[in-house]
Design a protein around this motif. Sequence first.
Motif, short mmCIF file in Angstrom:
data_model
loop_
_atom_site.label_atom_id
_atom_site.label_comp_id
_atom_site.label_asym_id
_atom_site.label_seq_id
_atom_site.Cartn_x
_atom_site.Cartn_y
_atom_site.Cartn_z
N GLN A 13 42.01 39.63 42.27
CA GLN A 13 43.55 39.46 42.93
C GLN A 13 44.58 40.24 42.25
O GLN A 13 45.40 40.78 43.30
N VAL A 14 44.77 40.57 40.80
CA VAL A 14 45.48 41.36 40.55
C VAL A 14 45.66 42.81 41.40
O VAL A 14 46.86 43.73 42.04
N ASP A 16 44.36 43.12 44.81
CA ASP A 16 45.32 43.51 46.19
C ASP A 16 47.13 43.23 45.85
O ASP A 16 47.44 43.76 46.88
N LEU A 17 47.20 42.75 44.75
CA LEU A 17 48.93 42.74 44.62
C LEU A 17 49.20 43.46 44.51
O LEU A 17 50.46 43.62 45.00
N GLN A 20 49.88 45.59 47.30
CA GLN A 20 50.73 45.17 47.99
C GLN A 20 51.89 45.10 48.06
O GLN A 20 52.94 45.28 49.19
N HIS A 21 52.04 45.88 46.75
CA HIS A 21 53.35 46.32 45.99
C HIS A 21 53.19 47.80 46.59
O HIS A 21 54.32 48.37 45.57
N VAL A 110 52.37 38.62 36.68
CA VAL A 110 51.86 40.08 36.75
C VAL A 110 53.17 40.73 36.89
O VAL A 110 54.02 41.03 37.50
#
Length: 120
Positions: A13-14, A16-17, A20-21, A110
């Motif tokens: 999940q992290v 993916d974040l 994305q950034h 995060v």
Amino acid sequence: MHELSVAQALVDQVGDLAGQHGAKSVHLIRVRIGPLAGVVGDLLATAFPLAAAGTPAESARLDWVAAPIVVRCRTCGAKTEAQPNKLVCGACGDWRTEVVSGDELILETVELDIPESAGD
């Protein structure tokens, strides 16, 4: 130890974040763990480096915060804290309660290392 699979899902999940950034790495990950979530914070912290190896979260610090158990009484309507093995109303003592919080496992924070050019 199922905390390893939880740590792997957290790292996914992290990751993916971070993707994305446009982050190159992750500095901090904070999760909130309720006593009824079925996850032991210390075991999650032990499993985390194994799951994070070779990912943007590899050098991240994992912090976990214990969430209290809160129940709502179906008899008097009060919201009170409770113990994992005693989910009774703290106001009237009735056992007819529903869990409001304390069973969660939430990714709270995060902190990402985002290059300046990625934000343009």
